[in-house]
Scaffold this motif. Structure first.
Motif, PDB file in Angstrom:
ATOM      1  N   SER A   9     -21.071  13.047  36.175  1.00 32.80           N
ATOM      2  CA  SER A   9     -21.530  12.269  37.304  1.00 32.80           C
ATOM      3  C   SER A   9     -22.923  12.045  36.891  1.00 32.80           C
ATOM      4  CB  SER A   9     -21.456  13.231  38.619  1.00 32.80           C
ATOM      5  OG  SER A   9     -22.062  14.350  38.362  1.00 32.80           O
ATOM      6  N   ILE A  10     -23.464  10.967  37.714  1.00 28.99           N
ATOM      7  CA  ILE A  10     -25.085  10.719  37.420  1.00 28.99           C
ATOM      8  C   ILE A  10     -25.747  11.286  38.394  1.00 28.99           C
ATOM      9  CG2 ILE A  10     -26.511   8.798  36.997  1.00 28.99           C
ATOM     10  CD1 ILE A  10     -24.085   8.871  35.133  1.00 28.99           C
ATOM     11  N   ASP A  11     -26.719  12.057  38.181  1.00 27.40           N
ATOM     12  CA  ASP A  11     -27.818  12.558  38.945  1.00 27.40           C
ATOM     13  C   ASP A  11     -29.053  12.287  38.953  1.00 27.40           C
ATOM     14  OD1 ASP A  11     -28.992  13.778  36.775  1.00 27.40           O
ATOM     15  OD2 ASP A  11     -28.328  15.861  37.034  1.00 27.40           O
ATOM     16  N   HIS A  12     -29.981  12.678  39.662  1.00 24.33           N
ATOM     17  CA  HIS A  12     -31.452  11.794  40.070  1.00 24.33           C
ATOM     18  C   HIS A  12     -32.147  12.013  38.682  1.00 24.33           C
ATOM     19  CE1 HIS A  12     -32.004  15.939  41.220  1.00 24.33           C
ATOM     20  NE2 HIS A  12     -33.429  15.747  40.771  1.00 24.33           N
ATOM     21  N   ASN A  13     -31.933  13.159  37.903  1.00 31.01           N
ATOM     22  CA  ASN A  13     -32.681  13.360  36.774  1.00 31.01           C
ATOM     23  C   ASN A  13     -32.438  12.513  35.677  1.00 31.01           C
ATOM     24  OD1 ASN A  13     -34.317  15.852  37.571  1.00 31.01           O
ATOM     25  ND2 ASN A  13     -32.217  17.044  37.176  1.00 31.01           N
ATOM     26  N   ARG A  50     -34.140   9.345  36.304  1.00 29.45           N
ATOM     27  CA  ARG A  50     -35.409   9.306  36.072  1.00 29.45           C
ATOM     28  C   ARG A  50     -35.551   8.895  34.688  1.00 29.45           C
ATOM     29  NH1 ARG A  50     -36.110  13.680  39.724  1.00 29.45           N
ATOM     30  NH2 ARG A  50     -37.377  13.080  41.582  1.00 29.45           N
ATOM     31  N   ASP A  51     -34.822   9.663  33.834  1.00 23.82           N
ATOM     32  CA  ASP A  51     -34.881   9.120  32.359  1.00 23.82           C
ATOM     33  C   ASP A  51     -34.470   7.831  31.800  1.00 23.82           C
ATOM     34  OD1 ASP A  51     -35.226  12.027  31.713  1.00 23.82           O
ATOM     35  OD2 ASP A  51     -32.984  12.559  31.406  1.00 23.82           O
ATOM     36  N   CYS A  52     -33.657   7.208  32.851  1.00 22.40           N
ATOM     37  CA  CYS A  52     -33.366   5.826  32.607  1.00 22.40           C
ATOM     38  C   CYS A  52     -34.419   4.831  32.986  1.00 22.40           C
ATOM     39  CB  CYS A  52     -31.999   5.467  33.336  1.00 22.40           C
ATOM     40  SG  CYS A  52     -30.557   5.854  32.879  1.00 22.40           S
ATOM     41  N   GLU A  53     -35.223   5.490  33.870  1.00 22.85           N
ATOM     42  CA  GLU A  53     -36.335   4.668  34.651  1.00 22.85           C
ATOM     43  C   GLU A  53     -37.667   4.625  33.226  1.00 22.85           C
ATOM     44  OE1 GLU A  53     -38.162   5.738  37.939  1.00 22.85           O
ATOM     45  OE2 GLU A  53     -36.386   6.240  38.943  1.00 22.85           O
ATOM     46  N   LYS A  54     -37.510   5.619  32.374  1.00 24.88           N
ATOM     47  CA  LYS A  54     -38.763   5.800  31.305  1.00 24.88           C
ATOM     48  C   LYS A  54     -38.008   4.917  30.388  1.00 24.88           C
ATOM     49  CE  LYS A  54     -39.822  10.409  32.652  1.00 24.88           C
ATOM     50  NZ  LYS A  54     -39.793  11.897  32.108  1.00 24.88           N
ATOM     51  N   GLU A  55     -36.623   4.904  30.140  1.00 21.49           N
ATOM     52  CA  GLU A  55     -36.222   4.113  29.095  1.00 21.49           C
ATOM     53  C   GLU A  55     -36.417   2.520  29.289  1.00 21.49           C
ATOM     54  OE1 GLU A  55     -35.272   5.063  26.083  1.00 21.49           O
ATOM     55  OE2 GLU A  55     -35.734   7.115  26.668  1.00 21.49           O
ATOM     56  N   LEU A  56     -36.286   2.196  30.495  1.00 18.10           N
ATOM     57  CA  LEU A  56     -35.953   0.789  30.716  1.00 18.10           C
ATOM     58  C   LEU A  56     -37.446   0.020  30.709  1.00 18.10           C
ATOM     59  CD1 LEU A  56     -33.613   0.612  33.630  1.00 18.10           C
ATOM     60  CD2 LEU A  56     -33.154  -0.357  31.240  1.00 18.10           C
ATOM     61  N   ARG A  57     -38.418   0.796  31.613  1.00 18.07           N
ATOM     62  CA  ARG A  57     -39.668   0.184  31.506  1.00 18.07           C
ATOM     63  C   ARG A  57     -39.601  -1.349  31.797  1.00 18.07           C
ATOM     64  NH1 ARG A  57     -40.917   3.208  26.540  1.00 18.07           N
ATOM     65  NH2 ARG A  57     -41.833   5.143  27.143  1.00 18.07           N
ATOM     66  N   LEU A  58     -38.789  -1.815  32.998  1.00 14.75           N
ATOM     67  CA  LEU A  58     -38.835  -2.956  33.462  1.00 14.75           C
ATOM     68  C   LEU A  58     -39.955  -3.528  34.154  1.00 14.75           C
ATOM     69  CD1 LEU A  58     -34.858  -3.008  34.417  1.00 14.75           C
ATOM     70  CD2 LEU A  58     -36.130  -4.252  32.392  1.00 14.75           C
ATOM     71  N   PRO A  59     -40.447  -4.759  34.133  1.00 12.63           N
ATOM     72  CA  PRO A  59     -41.372  -5.046  35.037  1.00 12.63           C
ATOM     73  C   PRO A  59     -40.919  -4.997  36.432  1.00 12.63           C
ATOM     74  CG  PRO A  59     -40.450  -6.886  34.024  1.00 12.63           C
ATOM     75  CD  PRO A  59     -39.776  -5.635  33.216  1.00 12.63           C
ATOM     76  N   ASP A  60     -41.862  -4.657  37.402  1.00 19.02           N
ATOM     77  CA  ASP A  60     -41.506  -4.609  38.752  1.00 19.02           C
ATOM     78  C   ASP A  60     -41.047  -5.916  39.393  1.00 19.02           C
ATOM     79  OD1 ASP A  60     -42.035  -1.727  38.901  1.00 19.02           O
ATOM     80  OD2 ASP A  60     -43.999  -2.138  39.496  1.00 19.02           O
ATOM     81  N   PRO A  61     -40.269  -6.023  40.230  1.00 18.11           N
ATOM     82  CA  PRO A  61     -39.835  -7.190  40.966  1.00 18.11           C
ATOM     83  C   PRO A  61     -41.121  -7.702  41.935  1.00 18.11           C
ATOM     84  CG  PRO A  61     -38.848  -5.451  42.187  1.00 18.11           C
ATOM     85  CD  PRO A  61     -39.421  -4.766  40.859  1.00 18.11           C
ATOM     86  N   PRO A  62     -41.084  -8.862  42.333  1.00 19.78           N
ATOM     87  CA  PRO A  62     -42.198  -8.982  43.490  1.00 19.78           C
ATOM     88  C   PRO A  62     -42.453  -8.069  44.611  1.00 19.78           C
ATOM     89  CG  PRO A  62     -40.976 -10.870  42.804  1.00 19.78           C
ATOM     90  CD  PRO A  62     -40.192  -9.771  42.253  1.00 19.78           C
ATOM     91  N   THR A 117     -25.798   5.927  29.471  1.00 16.10           N
ATOM     92  CA  THR A 117     -26.620   7.282  28.985  1.00 16.10           C
ATOM     93  C   THR A 117     -25.797   8.302  29.353  1.00 16.10           C
ATOM     94  OG1 THR A 117     -28.561   6.182  29.249  1.00 16.10           O
ATOM     95  CG2 THR A 117     -28.496   8.512  29.219  1.00 16.10           C
ATOM     96  N   GLY A 118     -25.178   8.527  30.586  1.00 10.69           N
ATOM     97  CA  GLY A 118     -24.252   9.384  30.938  1.00 10.69           C
ATOM     98  C   GLY A 118     -22.886   9.839  30.017  1.00 10.69           C
ATOM     99  N   TYR A 119     -22.466   8.678  29.565  1.00 10.89           N
ATOM    100  CA  TYR A 119     -21.378   8.607  28.655  1.00 10.89           C
ATOM    101  C   TYR A 119     -21.914   9.320  27.353  1.00 10.89           C
ATOM    102  CZ  TYR A 119     -18.320   6.689  24.749  1.00 10.89           C
ATOM    103  OH  TYR A 119     -17.580   6.534  23.874  1.00 10.89           O
ATOM    104  N   ALA A 120     -22.783   8.616  27.011  1.00 16.52           N
ATOM    105  CA  ALA A 120     -23.379   9.222  25.619  1.00 16.52           C
ATOM    106  C   ALA A 120     -23.663  10.909  25.607  1.00 16.52           C
ATOM    107  CB  ALA A 120     -24.589   8.397  25.104  1.00 16.52           C
TER     108      ALA A 120
END
Length: 509
Positions: free
Chosen positions: A251-255, A258-270, A243-246
């Motif tokens: 550099s990769i910051d916390h914002n 956060r955007d990647c978290e929304k895109e991934l929407r992966l199931p939580d680990p145990p 995403t940073g490349y695109a």
């Protein structure tokens, strides 16, 4: 993709297990030393447990490569099979060069195999991965293999590697004989917050990084998202770099995280020990009038609760039926995590996996498959056809869905694929109301769980890239469907190549 942009020589956060990227923190160093001791001292039964994504498979690969003894090693990646199939799979892994029709035939031959290895001063190690899939009955069959021994010498070390659910199987009273024989065990915990930056820094350094690519705030956000599970760290970091490349971010910051978290929407680990399971959703509160009315009627919640339970049970049963109805296939360790092994003459070999265990297809016996284009298009039900750059530039969806093919066990996007995605991004940005579905697929080799995660990973990678190019992320739906809807037969190399793909299609609403 992003390698030259971030001045890297390798992708640092691949989902495949590569021992050179393994970071040996305190937990993994201790586990490695403990397991080496168990094998060298012929302790018989060994046990390694950990939650999904804690690095068990990578650790086992390193153990096999670095063990200071001459050993014959066989790996059973999925023990969920009938006893005779288990024995024949084991015979194939140890290169015993025959199939057996009965358990008795196998045990006679296997005893001779163990005695021959002992006379040659070779240790024999059987690694059973995904041990939580063992039944109590199959576990007893495995135990009986260890009864083939000399008076003061174990002829085989049996190594169970599994998720924490395997402990419940061992606690079953019927598993008492196996439980009492386990002499060496270790449980891998997720990384601590202080270990996550060390883990990331190690992988980036191995990949050739010359500077810090993630800000400290981003690293803390990554740990919070992953809870210290290395696999989830790899997934979100790889997406962040893409995403940073695109987006042209140096550099990769916390914002961005956060955007990647929304895109991934992966199931939580145990959940980690002591943190409990999934939290319950908030229950909307009734108004005072509603509450009084319910109180006056003496409302009984048991009936609606029972109905909700039955609906959930029916849905779960349907999903299990859909996936279990698909033909089960068996595979070798190479299908789950490819690595280079030493051949008989000591030369390194890396083979395309067979279609199924015991099959006769290999790169030595079969002609090379016909190359397929990295990008193709296809209408509804039509055969995929190669597409020119000019056609993509005019309208990438003029002939239907766009298909991007992937190499085996990889999420790498070729230069042609990136060029196609750039044209798709331009089209979607110029047609602001347009929405697209992104569906990831795999071949049928390997476990269903792994294939679903790989297909979702690939679909998310493409969604992240398009979002980084300015496409409205809310107009993109990414889903991983694993081995469903194959374009071709999974019985051939060429067919499996065609099935490892992501399809991008305009969505009608």
């Amino acid at each position: 993709m992003y390698l030259s942009f971030y001045q890297l020589t390798h992708k640092p956060f691949q989902i495949t297990t590569d021992p050179k990227f393994l970071w040996l923190g305190e937990k993994h160093t201790e586990a490695l030393a403990t397991l080496k001791y168990g094998i060298q001292e012929d302790k018989g039964f060994l046990l390694l447990t950990g939650d999904v994504g804690t690095g068990k498979t990578a650790l086992i690969k390193l153990l096999v490569k670095t063990i200071d003894v001459t050993a014959l090693v066989a790996t059973i990646p999925d023990p969920g099979m009938e006893a005779i199939d288990f024995f024949n799979f084991l015979a194939a892994e140890f290169q015993m060069n025959r199939r057996f029709a009965s358990k008795g035939e196998f045990l006679i031959e296997f005893k001779q195999f163990l005695l021959k290895a002992y006379s040659s001063r070779q240790k024999v190690l059987l690694i059973i991965d995904e041990a939580q899939r063992l039944t109590v009955e199959m576990l007893e069959q495995v135990r009986l293999l260890s009864n083939i021994e000399l008076e003061n010498r174990k002829l085989i070390n049996i190594f169970f590697v599994g998720q924490t659910e395997f402990n419940r199987i061992l606690l079953d009273e019927r598993s008492k004989a196996v439980r009492q024989r386990i002499t060496v065990s270790y449980h891998i915990e997720p990384l601590k917050e202080s270990e996550t930056p060390l883990y990331m820094r190690h992988r980036l350094k191995v990949a050739g990084a010359r500077r810090e690519l993630f800000t400290p705030e981003a690293v803390r956000q990554i740990h919070a998202f992953s809870r210290g599970y290395p696999r989830l760290i790899n997934i979100i970091c790889d997406h962040a770099l893409l995403t940073g490349y695109a987006a042209g971010a140096t550099s990769i910051d916390h914002n961005l995280i956060r955007d990647c978290e929304k895109e991934l929407r992966l199931p939580d680990p145990p959940s980690a020990p002591g943190t409990g399971g999934f939290s319950s959703p908030p229950i909307p509160s009734a108004t005072d009038a509603d509450a009084q009315a319910v109180s006056n009627r003496g409302f009984n919640w048991k009936l609606p609760a029972a109905l909700v339970f039955l609906l959930l049970l029916g849905f779960t049963s349907l999903m299990i039926y859909q996936y279990r109805s698909q033909e089960s296939q068996r595979w070798s360790l190479e299908d789950i995590a490819p690595q280079t092994y030493k051949g008989r003459a000591g030369s390194a070999t890396a083979l395309e996996p067979p279609a199924a265990a015991g099959g006769d297809e290999s790169s030595d016996l079969q002609p090379a498959p016909r190359p397929i284009p990295p990008v193709a298009v296809a209408g509804s039900g039509a055969t995929p056809e190669e597409v020119s750059a000019e056609a993509l530039a005019a309208n990438p969806f003029s002939r239907g869905r766009v298909i991007i093919f992937f190499p085996y066990n990889s999420n790498e996007l070729t230069s042609q694929a990136l060029a196609a995605l750039d044209q798709i991004a331009l089209f979607l940005k110029s047609n602001r109301e347009a929405k697209a579905s992104i569906r990831g697929y795999t071949d049928s080799v390997g476990s269903l769980t792994y294939n679903l995660s790989v297909s979702q990973f690939r679909a998310n990678s493409i969604k992240s890239y398009l979002a980084g190019k300015g496409v409205n992320a809310s107009h993109l739906i990414a889903e991983g469907l694993g081995p469903k809807n194959p374009l071709a037969s999974n019985d051939t190399l060429e067919g499996r190549q065609q099935n490892r793909r992501v399809e991008i299609e305009l969505r009608q609403e």
